[in-house]
Design a protein around this motif. Structure first.
Motif, PDB file in Angstrom:
ATOM      1  N   PRO A  94       0.827  -1.204   0.000  1.00 53.36           N
ATOM      2  CA  PRO A  94       0.000   0.000   0.000  1.00 53.36           C
ATOM      3  C   PRO A  94       0.860   1.253   0.000  1.00 53.36           C
ATOM      4  N   GLY A  95       0.254   2.366  -0.345  1.00 54.72           N
ATOM      5  CA  GLY A  95       0.944   3.643  -0.244  1.00 54.72           C
ATOM      6  C   GLY A  95       0.989   4.415  -1.536  1.00 54.72           C
ATOM      7  N   THR A  96       0.354   5.586  -1.542  1.00 53.68           N
ATOM      8  CA  THR A  96       0.449   6.527  -2.648  1.00 53.68           C
ATOM      9  C   THR A  96       0.723   7.908  -2.065  1.00 53.68           C
ATOM     10  N   VAL A  97       1.009   8.847  -2.954  1.00 57.52           N
ATOM     11  CA  VAL A  97       1.095  10.251  -2.575  1.00 57.52           C
ATOM     12  C   VAL A  97       0.080  11.008  -3.414  1.00 57.52           C
ATOM     13  N   THR A  98      -0.661  11.909  -2.777  1.00 55.69           N
ATOM     14  CA  THR A  98      -1.756  12.615  -3.423  1.00 55.69           C
ATOM     15  C   THR A  98      -1.466  14.106  -3.479  1.00 55.69           C
ATOM     16  N   ALA A  99      -1.594  14.690  -4.670  1.00 58.15           N
ATOM     17  CA  ALA A  99      -1.438  16.138  -4.848  1.00 58.15           C
ATOM     18  C   ALA A  99      -2.819  16.783  -4.898  1.00 58.15           C
ATOM     19  N   VAL A 100      -2.975  17.877  -4.162  1.00 58.23           N
ATOM     20  CA  VAL A 100      -4.238  18.602  -4.096  1.00 58.23           C
ATOM     21  C   VAL A 100      -3.989  20.056  -4.478  1.00 58.23           C
ATOM     22  N   SER A 101      -4.842  20.596  -5.332  1.00 55.80           N
ATOM     23  CA  SER A 101      -4.730  22.001  -5.708  1.00 55.80           C
ATOM     24  C   SER A 101      -5.133  22.884  -4.542  1.00 55.80           C
ATOM     25  N   GLY A 102      -4.264  23.836  -4.179  1.00 53.07           N
ATOM     26  CA  GLY A 102      -4.603  24.750  -3.102  1.00 53.07           C
ATOM     27  C   GLY A 102      -5.686  25.745  -3.480  1.00 53.07           C
ATOM     28  N   ALA A 103      -5.866  25.968  -4.769  1.00 50.82           N
ATOM     29  CA  ALA A 103      -6.879  26.927  -5.222  1.00 50.82           C
ATOM     30  C   ALA A 103      -8.272  26.316  -5.230  1.00 50.82           C
ATOM     31  N   THR A 104      -8.377  25.043  -5.651  1.00 48.19           N
ATOM     32  CA  THR A 104      -9.689  24.415  -5.805  1.00 48.19           C
ATOM     33  C   THR A 104      -9.964  23.322  -4.785  1.00 48.19           C
ATOM     34  N   TRP A 105      -8.946  22.855  -4.082  1.00 48.36           N
ATOM     35  CA  TRP A 105      -9.025  21.739  -3.139  1.00 48.36           C
ATOM     36  C   TRP A 105      -9.453  20.442  -3.836  1.00 48.36           C
ATOM     37  N   GLN A 106      -9.105  20.311  -5.102  1.00 46.80           N
ATOM     38  CA  GLN A 106      -9.376  19.091  -5.834  1.00 46.80           C
ATOM     39  C   GLN A 106      -8.092  18.289  -6.000  1.00 46.80           C
ATOM     40  N   VAL A 107      -8.227  16.965  -5.981  1.00 46.38           N
ATOM     41  CA  VAL A 107      -7.077  16.086  -6.210  1.00 46.38           C
ATOM     42  C   VAL A 107      -6.627  16.227  -7.660  1.00 46.38           C
ATOM     43  N   THR A 108      -5.353  16.502  -7.870  1.00 43.52           N
ATOM     44  CA  THR A 108      -4.824  16.682  -9.215  1.00 43.52           C
ATOM     45  C   THR A 108      -3.916  15.548  -9.658  1.00 43.52           C
ATOM     46  N   ARG A 109      -3.379  14.766  -8.716  1.00 41.33           N
ATOM     47  CA  ARG A 109      -2.449  13.710  -9.119  1.00 41.33           C
ATOM     48  C   ARG A 109      -2.348  12.657  -8.025  1.00 41.33           C
ATOM     49  N   LYS A 110      -2.215  11.402  -8.470  1.00 43.97           N
ATOM     50  CA  LYS A 110      -1.881  10.294  -7.591  1.00 43.97           C
ATOM     51  C   LYS A 110      -0.552   9.705  -8.059  1.00 43.97           C
ATOM     52  N   VAL A 111       0.376   9.529  -7.132  1.00 44.89           N
ATOM     53  CA  VAL A 111       1.664   8.923  -7.453  1.00 44.89           C
ATOM     54  C   VAL A 111       1.786   7.632  -6.648  1.00 44.89           C
ATOM     55  N   ALA A 112       1.829   6.497  -7.356  1.00 44.95           N
ATOM     56  CA  ALA A 112       1.890   5.193  -6.695  1.00 44.95           C
ATOM     57  C   ALA A 112       3.234   4.498  -6.877  1.00 44.95           C
ATOM     58  N   LEU A 113       3.958   4.827  -7.944  1.00 42.52           N
ATOM     59  CA  LEU A 113       5.278   4.256  -8.241  1.00 42.52           C
ATOM     60  C   LEU A 113       5.292   2.722  -8.176  1.00 42.52           C
ATOM     61  N   PRO A 114       4.462   2.072  -9.001  1.00 42.74           N
ATOM     62  CA  PRO A 114       4.467   0.601  -8.988  1.00 42.74           C
ATOM     63  C   PRO A 114       5.790  -0.006  -9.432  1.00 42.74           C
ATOM     64  N   SER A 115       6.602   0.732 -10.176  1.00 39.55           N
ATOM     65  CA  SER A 115       7.866   0.169 -10.647  1.00 39.55           C
ATOM     66  C   SER A 115       8.812  -0.156  -9.497  1.00 39.55           C
ATOM     67  N   ILE A 116       8.651   0.521  -8.350  1.00 39.68           N
ATOM     68  CA  ILE A 116       9.462   0.204  -7.172  1.00 39.68           C
ATOM     69  C   ILE A 116       8.601  -0.384  -6.055  1.00 39.68           C
ATOM     70  N   ASN A 117       7.311  -0.605  -6.355  1.00 38.00           N
ATOM     71  CA  ASN A 117       6.378  -1.129  -5.351  1.00 38.00           C
ATOM     72  C   ASN A 117       6.434  -0.257  -4.087  1.00 38.00           C
TER      73      ASN A 117
END
Length: 408
Positions: free
Chosen positions: A245-268
């Motif tokens: 498990p484990g991702t990193v989530t980017a959120v826009s400070g202007a809209t408070w919407q999620v803009t990106r999920k980073v999971a990096l499956p290549s390194i698990n």
């Protein structure tokens, strides 16, 4: 059918945990051969895993006095095996090991409730109820003791609150789900337990004390916008192409919407816990708390740049304002030189820094980059380190030895 009505010597025949689980669902698992095997893992809610799910948890077993409890390492990092709760006066308690990956065993002779944790990752929980087959109700003991020295009756609010916490923490179906319109419902195993005031029904007591089917407040955005982006370590989130498990989530400070999920499956990527960025804000550094690696990736694209070995259970990462060098605390490392210094952009490890203690967690750097402060989890103190003199300036008490200081 309550387990209390099925007790007797025949219930402890040598059969598999899986077979017992199927027979007595929705009760709790019964240890075959009077042996319990916990596998310590990196997987959410199954950190202490007996391999079968009963009443939503894979972290609870029932056995008779004299049970041998085995802990095997199936994690990418080290853990302690620590008896955070046990029957007052129980033989061999408290039980505690140094952080390590290998196996350990303990024999539980006194009837009652035993809860184990990892002192590095304290939400890891596994429990064994040692039950006297000659009494009705599953034995929790007349009183329980905590590793910090507190002793309370087994019917007390603290005791039942800890039970409530166990069944929430070890069952994801019992977690608050703000994406659902349904009330928050907690499922407890429908069993009778023996406490200091007699035999009581477990879910009846817990529901009466802490409620159930509670409505969750609707989600809403903060009134004030944020500056730039907000990055969140969504540590327990699972993603396709990964076994950890484990991702990193980017959120826009202007809209408070999620803009990106980073999971990096290549390194698990394994339980991303804390992040920082370089002075130009081009890369993100993410510690993998259940591993030994620091992930480095492009902030705008999420593309992996490198995966750097730093040490056991790296917890937090931060840079110096003057040099942009990185410092990572190895929460699982008992060595006194447990903080790693890396070159800017994490191109390589430069040295280990001796802070006079091990097991540091969330450190902080001074505004001018000249000092570093670490909370030292297992020793209950804090270190002030000077980069100017490359020496420890002070080590001061931050709490009692069991206070678990986590952050500065």
């Amino acid at each position: 059918m309550p387990i209390s009505s099925l007790k007797g010597t025949c219930i402890y025949r040598y059969v598999s945990i899986v077979a017992m689980a199927a027979l007595f669902h929705p009760g709790v698992s019964l240890a075959g051969g009077n042996e319990v095997n916990f596998s310590l893992t990196d997987n959410l809610a199954r950190w202490f895993d007996i391999g079968t799910t009963i009443a939503g948890t894979r972290s609870l077993a029932v056995a008779k006095p004299g049970v041998r409890v085995n802990f095997s390492g199936n994690s990418n990092t080290v853990h302690t095996r620590t008896s955070v709760i046990y029957p007052t006066g129980a033989a061999g308690m408290p039980f505690n090991t140094p952080p390590r990956k290998g196996g350990d065993s303990v024999t539980l002779k006194t009837p009652g409730l035993y809860v184990f944790t990892c002192s590095i990752h304290p939400y890891m929980l596994g429990a064994v109820i040692v039950d006297d087959p000659n009494t009705s109700g599953l034995d929790l003991g007349n009183s329980i003791s905590l590793i910090n020295g507190i002793t309370v009756p087994s019917s007390s609010d603290l005791a039942t609150r800890l039970l409530h916490t166990f069944f929430v923490a070890t069952n994801p179906a019992n977690w608050e789900n703000y994406a659902s319109n349904t009330p928050w419902h907690i499922t407890y195993p429908n069993v009778d337990v023996r406490v200091d005031i007699g035999v009581v029904n477990l879910p009846t007591v817990l529901n009466a004390r802490y409620g159930n089917d509670r409505a969750l407040e609707p989600l809403q955005n903060p009134v004030m916008p944020a500056v730039g982006e907000v990055w969140v370590a969504t540590q327990f989130e699972t993603a396709s192409g990964k076994s950890k498990p484990g991702t990193v989530t980017a959120v826009s400070g202007a809209t408070w919407q999620v803009t990106r999920k980073v999971a990096l499956p290549s390194i698990n990527m394994n339980n991303a816990h804390n992040m920082w960025t370089d002075r130009n804000q081009n890369v993100i550094y993410a510690t993998q708390w259940f591993d030994s690696k620091l992930a480095v990736y492009d902030r705008q694209t999420g593309a992996l740049i490198r995966n750097v070995s730093v040490g056991e259970a790296p917890a937090h990462v931060m840079t110096r304002t003057d040099t942009d060098e990185l410092h990572v605390t190895n929460n699982g490392d008992t060595r006194t030189d447990s903080v790693m210094e890396l070159a800017p952009l994490a191109t390589g490890v430069e040295r280990r820094i001796d802070i006079g203690r091990g097991n540091a967690h969330a450190h902080w750097m001074s505004h001018d980059g000249k000092k570093m402060i670490t909370p030292n989890v297992l020793t209950g103190d804090t270190t002030q380190y000077s980069f100017g003199s490359n020496s420890v300036e002070s080590i001061l008490p931050a709490s009692t030895p069991f206070g678990h200081p986590l952050a500065t």
